[in-house]
Design a protein around this motif. Structure first.
Motif, PDB file in Angstrom:
ATOM      1  N   TYR A 165       7.222 -76.961  48.487  1.00 41.97           N
ATOM      2  CA  TYR A 165       7.382 -75.630  47.909  1.00 41.97           C
ATOM      3  C   TYR A 165       6.108 -75.183  47.196  1.00 41.97           C
ATOM      4  CZ  TYR A 165      12.436 -75.651  48.801  1.00 41.97           C
ATOM      5  OH  TYR A 165      13.672 -75.658  49.403  1.00 41.97           O
ATOM      6  N   PRO A 178       9.789 -68.484  51.562  1.00 44.29           N
ATOM      7  CA  PRO A 178      10.548 -69.050  50.433  1.00 44.29           C
ATOM      8  C   PRO A 178      12.050 -68.812  50.553  1.00 44.29           C
ATOM      9  CG  PRO A 178       8.556 -68.042  49.619  1.00 44.29           C
ATOM     10  CD  PRO A 178       8.645 -67.687  51.085  1.00 44.29           C
ATOM     11  N   MET A 201      14.158 -71.972  49.180  1.00 46.33           N
ATOM     12  CA  MET A 201      13.485 -72.034  47.877  1.00 46.33           C
ATOM     13  C   MET A 201      13.901 -70.872  46.984  1.00 46.33           C
ATOM     14  SD  MET A 201       9.363 -71.950  47.221  1.00 46.33           S
ATOM     15  CE  MET A 201       8.666 -72.004  45.568  1.00 46.33           C
TER      16      MET A 201
END
Length: 306
Positions: free
Chosen positions: A174, A236, A241
């Motif tokens: 990430y 993301p 995420m």
């Protein structure tokens, strides 16, 4: 008065503002924003105050050190560009040796803080970023290839990962995804400025893309890289995420960037280059702030459990 006379007469007239200018505080502030976001996203709760303060201080000092080297190395070409001709080293308000000493003090202090109070991973990644910008980009790439921004952009994209590792002590996917976003953002951001300042770069004999390949070619590439950035900014959410709040923000901000890139490419608007450049700064700041809002308001991603 000639430029040489200006340089000679300006020596030893430096103020603290000149030394602050050497550090490129606006650029460093944007880097620290992304670093702070990296820290906060790496933690499900609040980041320890010591890590937040000392981590960002160490990163900022090292970034400032690299910025000083940029002023030092570019002092001759800075005199050929309207945007930079009044810089402290270029005009002689700060002597090159004093600038070099100032850079060393900042860099050593930043590394000492990161090694003593944060962790070695962050310290050495920060050092790599510093050398990437100050040496590889400034000394070589900037003068060697019109792809300087693309290749050298990885150094400037590191701060969110540095923030992540400052909290966790390890490199995570990430964190690398945050780097990828900044990396994809860098070419359209800087090339938009280069279009606006094409004559400056030509006078300084810096092979920026508009100088070597023309404005039309550069504008096409800005538009294409903005499409790439739009796609990358969705990752993301796609990876779990981030949540829908981030997705909404990324889409709206990305469409705004595409709009300005389109204005730059398809119209003859006089100030389209600088307006696109200004929006790119707003884009990155807003995107990272939305990440924080998503992280703390919607802490569990619906894709994370898949």
């Amino acid at each position: 008065m000639t430029k040489q006379a200006m340089v000679t007469g300006a020596v030893d007239q430096a103020s603290w503002r000149d030394y602050l200018e050497l550090c490129k505080p606006t650029v460093v502030a944007l880097m620290i924003l992304t670093s702070m976001v990296g820290m906060l996203l790496a933690s499900p709760g609040l980041v320890p105050l010591e890590v937040m303060i000392l981590g960002n201080l160490g990163i900022a000092l090292c970034a400032g050190s690299a910025a000083v080297i940029n002023h030092l190395v570019d002092r001759q070409i800075d005199l050929k560009m309207k945007r930079t001709l009044n810089r402290p080293v270029a005009t002689g308000r700060i002597e090159p040796l004093k600038a070099l000493a100032f850079s060393l003090v900042l860099g050593v202090a930043g590394m000492a803080i990161l090694l003593a109070f944060i962790n070695p991973v962050t310290a050495w990644l920060t050092m790599a970023s510093l050398l990437g910008y100050a040496v590889i980009y400034t000394l070589f790439l900037k003068r060697a290839t019109p792809q300087n921004i693309v290749i050298g952009g990885i150094a400037g994209a590191a701060p969110p990962l540095l923030g992540w590792t400052a909290v966790t002590g390890e490199i995570h996917g990430y964190g690398l995804l945050l780097v990828l976003i900044v990396f994809a953002w860098t070419p359209p951001h800087f090339w938009a400025l280069a279009v606006h300042r094409k004559e400056d770069y030509a006078n300084a004999e810096i092979p920026m893309l508009p100088v070597t390949h023309g404005e039309r070619y550069t504008k096409i590439h800005i538009f294409l890289y903005t499409i790439i950035l739009f796609a990358v900014s969705l990752l993301p959410f796609a990876t779990g995420m981030m949540n829908w709040l981030y997705l909404l923000g990324a889409v709206v901000l990305g469409l705004g960037f595409l709009y300005w890139a389109g204005v730059l490419l398809f119209t003859e608007q006089k100030n389209a280059g600088i307006e696109t450049f200004k929006y790119s700064i707003i884009y990155l700041m807003a995107l990272f702030v939305i990440m924080l809002l998503d992280h703390y308001l919607l802490p569990i991603s619906p894709l994370a459990a898949i």
